[in-house]
Design a protein around this motif. Structure first.
Motif, PDB file in Angstrom:
ATOM      1  N   UNK A  72       4.110 -11.463   1.693  1.00  0.00           N
ATOM      2  CA  UNK A  72       2.663 -11.451   1.936  1.00  0.00           C
ATOM      3  C   UNK A  72       1.947 -10.396   1.095  1.00  0.00           C
ATOM      4  N   UNK A  73       0.949 -10.820   0.340  1.00  0.00           N
ATOM      5  CA  UNK A  73       0.175  -9.900  -0.491  1.00  0.00           C
ATOM      6  C   UNK A  73      -0.545  -8.831   0.310  1.00  0.00           C
ATOM      7  N   UNK A  74      -1.098  -9.191   1.473  1.00  0.00           N
ATOM      8  CA  UNK A  74      -1.763  -8.187   2.313  1.00  0.00           C
ATOM      9  C   UNK A  74      -0.777  -7.132   2.790  1.00  0.00           C
ATOM     10  N   UNK A  75       0.451  -7.559   3.096  1.00  0.00           N
ATOM     11  CA  UNK A  75       1.488  -6.605   3.520  1.00  0.00           C
ATOM     12  C   UNK A  75       1.886  -5.701   2.369  1.00  0.00           C
ATOM     13  N   UNK A  76       2.053  -6.293   1.182  1.00  0.00           N
ATOM     14  CA  UNK A  76       2.415  -5.507   0.000  1.00  0.00           C
ATOM     15  C   UNK A  76       1.352  -4.438  -0.246  1.00  0.00           C
ATOM     16  N   UNK A  77       0.115  -4.752   0.030  1.00  0.00           N
ATOM     17  CA  UNK A  77      -0.989  -3.815  -0.212  1.00  0.00           C
ATOM     18  C   UNK A  77      -1.085  -2.740   0.869  1.00  0.00           C
ATOM     19  N   UNK A  78      -0.914  -3.112   2.139  1.00  0.00           N
ATOM     20  CA  UNK A  78      -1.160  -2.170   3.246  1.00  0.00           C
ATOM     21  C   UNK A  78       0.074  -1.455   3.774  1.00  0.00           C
ATOM     22  N   UNK A  79       1.201  -2.135   3.858  1.00  0.00           N
ATOM     23  CA  UNK A  79       2.365  -1.540   4.524  1.00  0.00           C
ATOM     24  C   UNK A  79       2.883  -0.287   3.807  1.00  0.00           C
ATOM     25  N   UNK A  80       2.852  -0.205   2.472  1.00  0.00           N
ATOM     26  CA  UNK A  80       3.241   1.064   1.856  1.00  0.00           C
ATOM     27  C   UNK A  80       2.333   2.228   2.289  1.00  0.00           C
ATOM     28  N   UNK A  81       1.066   1.956   2.546  1.00  0.00           N
ATOM     29  CA  UNK A  81       0.155   2.983   3.069  1.00  0.00           C
ATOM     30  C   UNK A  81       0.605   3.389   4.461  1.00  0.00           C
ATOM     31  N   UNK A  82       0.890   2.409   5.300  1.00  0.00           N
ATOM     32  CA  UNK A  82       1.365   2.668   6.661  1.00  0.00           C
ATOM     33  C   UNK A  82       2.640   3.517   6.614  1.00  0.00           C
ATOM     34  N   UNK A  83       3.561   3.159   5.722  1.00  0.00           N
ATOM     35  CA  UNK A  83       4.821   3.902   5.606  1.00  0.00           C
ATOM     36  C   UNK A  83       4.570   5.340   5.160  1.00  0.00           C
ATOM     37  N   UNK A  84       3.661   5.531   4.211  1.00  0.00           N
ATOM     38  CA  UNK A  84       3.345   6.885   3.736  1.00  0.00           C
ATOM     39  C   UNK A  84       2.773   7.728   4.875  1.00  0.00           C
ATOM     40  N   UNK A  85       1.900   7.140   5.690  1.00  0.00           N
ATOM     41  CA  UNK A  85       1.306   7.875   6.805  1.00  0.00           C
ATOM     42  C   UNK A  85       2.344   8.202   7.871  1.00  0.00           C
ATOM     43  N   UNK A  86       3.212   7.248   8.182  1.00  0.00           N
ATOM     44  CA  UNK A  86       4.262   7.497   9.177  1.00  0.00           C
ATOM     45  C   UNK A  86       5.176   8.620   8.698  1.00  0.00           C
ATOM     46  N   UNK A  87       5.507   8.602   7.424  1.00  0.00           N
ATOM     47  CA  UNK A  87       6.365   9.658   6.870  1.00  0.00           C
ATOM     48  C   UNK A  87       5.660  11.016   6.932  1.00  0.00           C
ATOM     49  N   UNK A  88       4.378  11.037   6.601  1.00  0.00           N
ATOM     50  CA  UNK A  88       3.627  12.294   6.619  1.00  0.00           C
ATOM     51  C   UNK A  88       3.499  12.861   8.028  1.00  0.00           C
ATOM     52  N   UNK A  89       3.517  11.986   9.031  1.00  0.00           N
ATOM     53  CA  UNK A  89       3.396  12.435  10.420  1.00  0.00           C
ATOM     54  C   UNK A  89       4.651  13.146  10.900  1.00  0.00           C
TER      55      UNK A  89
END
Length: 195
Positions: A72-89
């Motif tokens: 999914x293109x929307x997932x490719x665009x958003x999920x790396x952001x989600x992963x970066x935020x989860x890691x930063x937390x």
């Protein structure tokens, strides 16, 4: 029965347990899909100053369950952001991903406008009670989409200006902060953690 319960906690707990970490999830894709995800991850802008403070769960466990599609293109665009935020937390925020079609009951629970949409992200307490959910597309993406699909008759304030990925990252940061603050302020969790 406790005053605090979530009838879906077993569903969420099972899906989370069966989910994959970000890297393992991306590894399920074809070579082309993995390449797309790697490019998207490299394009995620740096988090703004103070982001780590905004993402501090202060002793709470926040489980983040993401319903996704590797294709999914929307997932490719958003999920790396989600992963970066989860890691930063930090380690108290645990992200797991589940393929959209792997658990039909979860897919149907997370429908938007009656449709199967991804990504859908559910934020959960340590008891797998839902804090909140967010997903499909950030506002920045809908503004960009509306500007191209609704035509000139519908001027949209805040339409894409080249900083869409930064705007999406900020939106996701706001969502993460909101969910973490909700967990920090929840009466049963405050009682449990003595704060």
């Amino acid at each position: 029965m406790s005053a605090y319960f979530d009838r879906r906690s077993d569903l969420f707990c099972g899906a989370f347990r069966d989910g994959a970490g970000y890297r393992d999830y991306v590894a399920t894709g074809s070579e082309r899909e993995q390449s797309n995800w790697a490019r998207a991850e490299a394009a995620v802008p740096a988090l703004p100053d103070g982001a780590r403070t905004r993402l501090d769960p202060a002793g709470r466990i926040v489980n983040v369950l993401c319903l996704s599609g590797i294709w999914c293109g929307d997932c490719v665009r958003s999920v790396p952001i989600v992963a970066r935020l989860a890691e930063a937390a930090g380690p108290s925020v645990d992200l797991r991903l589940v393929d959209r079609d792997a658990i039909p009951e979860l897919r149907d629970e997370l429908r938007v406008l009656g449709a199967m949409r991804v990504p859908m992200v559910v934020f959960l307490t340590e008891d797998f009670h839902e804090i909140g959910r967010w997903g499909d597309r950030p506002l920045a993406v809908y503004r960009e989409k509306a500007a191209t699909e609704l035509g000139a008759a519908c001027p949209l304030p805040g339409s894409a200006d080249g900083g869409a990925l930064a705007a999406e990252t900020e939106e996701w940061l706001d969502v993460f902060e909101r969910m973490i603050l909700m967990a920090r302020l929840a009466p049963p969790l405050r009682a449990r953690h003595g704060d």
